[in-house]
Design an enzyme around this catalytic site. Structure first.
Site, PDB file in Angstrom:
ATOM      1  CB  SER A  95       7.829  18.730   1.349  1.00  0.00           C
ATOM      2  OG  SER A  95       7.055  17.570   1.293  1.00  0.00           O
ATOM      3  CE  LYS A 147       3.832  -8.601  -3.361  1.00  0.00           C
ATOM      4  NZ  LYS A 147       4.031  -8.158  -1.969  1.00  0.00           N
TER       5      LYS A 147
END
Length: 268
Positions: A95, A147
């Protein structure tokens, strides 16, 4: 005329890049971040008579942003100082670890190392059921409809899942683009095989073009720079013991748990 006792051998920097890649690099026992590794890189490429830089990589990955920043800094310094860079994979360059390895001009890996995992992952927990069982009422007020994106105490809505998948796809495209730009024609397998998040042993990665050859850091230094080359080991310094104690055992423990989980994804 060369005077033997005044001639100096070339220097080869051996830089250790170990641990999970995260913005808070250095919080735990390993950890990599640009903030933590940048001074090491500056010292590395500032060495006199520098013949090459060898990166000993041992990382299961982590933050894509920090991986990108570290990789870009390595490339910028290598091009500025015109010094070849070789990445040598130890246990793993997976990764984000592979992202950083691709900053090198060549990648060498142990036959049993883990290489690849070119993908992006997001994981979390849904705690809404647990809160209900405990009789806990969630009180949340926001200004801005998104949010509270993926609030763990609320069920995931379809638009949130779609948005998350779009974000991961964008990051995946950045990762794959970097690998293709750095490895180029050396990649010997189709994209739908290489960029699935799968990882391979070093021996398996060689015919795929993910690495250039099998080996280790010591052997690579001898092969490229000879026995007379002076090896200069460099790496991040751990904070002094009092500072580590001030940071707290809890934070240290959480970092260890996160690092163990990252390695576990590779079966290590």
């Amino acid at each position: 005329m060369q005077i033997p006792f005044l001639s100096r051998p070339p220097q080869v920097a051996l830089v250790r890049l170990s641990g999970v890649i995260a913005a808070r690099g250095g919080l735990g026992p390993g950890g990599l971040s640009l903030e933590g590794i940048a001074p090491v890189l500056e010292r590395t490429f500032g060495l006199k008579r520098l013949a090459g830089v060898v990166l000993a990589i041992n990382s299961p990955g982590g933050s894509p942003v920090q991986s990108s920043l570290i990789g870009q800094r390595i490339r910028a310094l290598a091009e500025k100082h015109k010094v070849p860079v070789v990445a040598c994979v130890e246990d793993a360059a997976a990764s984000g670890g592979y992202w950083i390895a691709c900053a090198a001009d060549e990648i060498v890996a142990d036959p049993s190392s883990i290489v690849g995992s070119i993908g992006v992952i997001s994981a979390g927990f849904g705690l809404e059921g647990l809160a209900e069982k405990l009789g806990v009422e969630r009180r949340l007020t926001t200004a801005g409809g998104q949010k509270s994106f993926l609030d763990p105490f609320r069920p995931v809505e379809p638009w949130q899942q779609a948005r998350l998948e779009a974000l991961l796809s964008a990051l995946h495209a950045e990762f794959a683009g970097w690998v293709k730009a750095r490895r180029g024609a050396r990649l010997a397998a189709p994209e739908d095989e290489l960029f699935t998040g799968r990882f391979w042993t070093g021996r398996e990665a060689l015919p795929l073009g993910l690495i250039d050859r099998l080996g280790d850091a010591r052997g690579e230094i001898l092969r490229r720079f000879g026995e007379k080359a002076r090896v200069v080991p460099l790496g991040q310094r751990r904070p002094p013991l009092p500072l580590r104690l001030l940071r707290g055992a809890t934070a240290e423990g959480l970092a260890l748990v996160e690092e163990r989980a990252a390695w576990a994804r590779l079966g290590l």
